[in-house]
Design an enzyme around this catalytic site. Sequence first.
Site, mmCIF file in Angstrom:
data_model
loop_
_atom_site.group_PDB
_atom_site.id
_atom_site.type_symbol
_atom_site.label_atom_id
_atom_site.label_comp_id
_atom_site.label_asym_id
_atom_site.label_seq_id
_atom_site.Cartn_x
_atom_site.Cartn_y
_atom_site.Cartn_z
ATOM 1 N N ASP B 10 0.867 -1.174 0.000
ATOM 2 C CA ASP B 10 0.000 0.000 0.000
ATOM 3 C C ASP B 10 0.905 1.225 0.000
ATOM 4 O OD1 ASP B 10 -2.058 1.737 0.231
ATOM 5 O OD2 ASP B 10 -2.924 0.844 2.040
ATOM 6 N N ASP B 104 -3.267 2.464 -5.833
ATOM 7 C CA ASP B 104 -2.104 2.483 -4.938
ATOM 8 C C ASP B 104 -1.973 1.233 -4.071
ATOM 9 O OD1 ASP B 104 -4.277 2.978 -3.376
ATOM 10 O OD2 ASP B 104 -3.472 4.736 -2.363
ATOM 11 N N GLU B 105 -2.579 0.153 -4.494
ATOM 12 C CA GLU B 105 -2.506 -1.080 -3.705
ATOM 13 C C GLU B 105 -2.324 -2.282 -4.604
ATOM 14 O OE1 GLU B 105 -5.639 -1.744 -0.435
ATOM 15 O OE2 GLU B 105 -6.397 -0.152 -1.722
#
Lengths: 364, 393
Positions: B10, B104-105
Amino acid sequence: MKFIADRDILQREILIAHDIISGSNMISILSNVLIEASDNTLRIQATDLKVSFQTQIPIDTEIPGSTTVTCDKFLNVLRSFPEGDIDFELIENRLVISRKKERINFKLRCIPPQDYPSFTTFDEKTLTIGAQDFSEMIEQTIISVSDDETRFYMNGVYMEPGQNSLIMVSTDGRKLSYIERNLSSEVPFFEPVIIPPKFLNLIKKTSSREGSVDIAVSDTHIFADFDSHHLSSTLIEGKYPNYKRVIPMNQSKMCSIASKEFMEALKRVSLLVDQKSRRLLIDIEGDSLILSSEEQDLGAAKEQLTCEYNGEPIRMVMNCQYLMNPMRVINSDRVVLAFQDAGKAVTLRPDPEKDFFHVIMPMS
Amino acid sequence: MKEAVLFHVDMDAFYASVEQCDNPSLRGKPVIVGGTSTRGVVSACSYEARTFGVHSAMPMFQARIRCPQGVFVQGRMKRYEEVSGAVMDILGSFAPEVQQISIDEAFLVMTGTEGIYGAPLEAGRRLKQLIRDELQLTISVGIGPSRFIAKMASDAGKPDGLFQVLPGEEQLFVNSLPLSKLWGVGPKTIESLRSMGCTAPAHLQRYSEAQLRELFSPSLGSYLYRAVRGIDPGILMGAPKSRSISNETTFEHDISDIEVIKGYVLELSHQVMFRTMQEHLVGCTPFVKYKLATMQSFTCQQTIREPVLNAHQLYDTATKLLLGRWDGSPPLRLVGVGLSSLTQEDTVQQSLFEDEQSQRQRDVEQAVLRLRERGNRLSKASSLARGFEKKQK
């Protein structure tokens, strides 16, 4: 207005008017057909504001005049009459449709013709083409027109002048149909146009295929005069894709098949291809062409045909419909599937070659 | 069989970190990204800003009061997508299998990589260093025996975290978390749990699966039953044959800032697209769902001829659909993005015309596909590491 007309002759023209009008709003004057009696001819006019139609038929005029009447009802009334002459008379905004012998009497409410959109025609024709030729050109191309409204510029047939020839092309981005017909007369230069399929279908459907069609092209409209019909349509605006770029060159592999056998096999195997994707497998090896469906919940189909083929064994996957539509109109004893590789475009054309072909993209 | 090792990666305060990275003068400062209009809402903020009590979805004016010295920046979605792509590239060369779940993960399947990177914690350290060296970004890595645990482990270590939950310690770990940190448990569920007297995962363990299915919906019941025991309830395992794939976000505060909503739509589009790709599906009908502050819900969809090939395309259509119906008022309480009319990827009809744009998009798509295919062969992990070294030069 008072006249006598033959049912069959009138009904045939009202049917065309109905094709143009159908789908428009019932309460507006646009759902009406205009009729105007004069000098022993009846002028019939219909429009959906994009496509307009005008024709004339012979009648016996007693009192000249004009009116507009709901096309849908008018057609149904005509259909209900036994064949023969019918009396028409405009009495106080009602069109009385009757025949004394059978004591049939209809009264249809009319709208005065003053508000009816006027019919525009052309000043100078652009070209003349044989009615049979033009109908064939329409037949070959209309099948690949896109109905995807987000790509409106593909929602019509592209027409452009060639060298002493007329070119018509259609594509939906997955398949493309092309025809270039040589004309006996010279084809003057005109700006290429994109023609709505409704206009072309009407010509295909109503043309006697005898004599010739006069075509005129303006910036915004296309006009066609054939038989006793005058037809016009707005053009589709927009930039047509560069179709020349996607017509495959150098297809060295050819597979020739008997058309009738191929079409019948397609019809049978198509019964069991996936109804959504229409995925059809084509395996060609030596002189054998195998059409097969993938195994479905309902079952599978497979059929082997004899062919003439000059390349390596190959498997292609195609939308079955994309093959069947052109096969219906190719009208030749044998057809050729030409291609280079499995994932590349396939050209379907008559064998021996004629002036048209169909390009089909496979599935990946 | 080898013990499964899953990483959840993350990126910390992603949008704000990208801003700090692109503009070094912002480093160490409280950066607040979001709509800069008066009705704006914070879409991301740096950890420096968080110490002032600023958090995402907070109204901008409130953020200005709490953090007057903050640096307020208008979001740049295009740039964030670009950086996200670079991060995913690195992850792709590091791990045998990458499953991106949002902008974003990502999940990394690291099972069997001990031979290359050493123990999982050591691998996590190397990965963090790699991203820091390459892109000057910090990430949090959660390590666990399942996706579910890894996801919560990365959250537990944030920011710049590295946290491992060892096999067998899942239950202990879950018990240490507040209910709100349990993945997949939203504010609404927490509310109803609270009304039952459940305020911690341990309280929920008293109920049988049947009872939970009765109390909630069958699917949520089964989900909770497994979740509070630290068993992966199967998020993102790709339930086959789903007829549509969608995801939605309910906001803490109603949002009227169009730019902020776009940010959410972008994020959701990524999530939906990656799940779609994971299941080897393509879809032709993008849809958006939104709920107004007045609780009215709407869905609108558009069916297009060519399947949606990438997240950007989905985002474009989704925002067009949404903004065609909604202009910023009344504020939104929820936004969702989805894709339906799904078919198997292998039945894709090819097109005659490939304009350059869609060709590029397709290339990206295929690169992602290749990555995934590579990931399926663990024996190649070492060559991946070599490939990465080459890339660095």
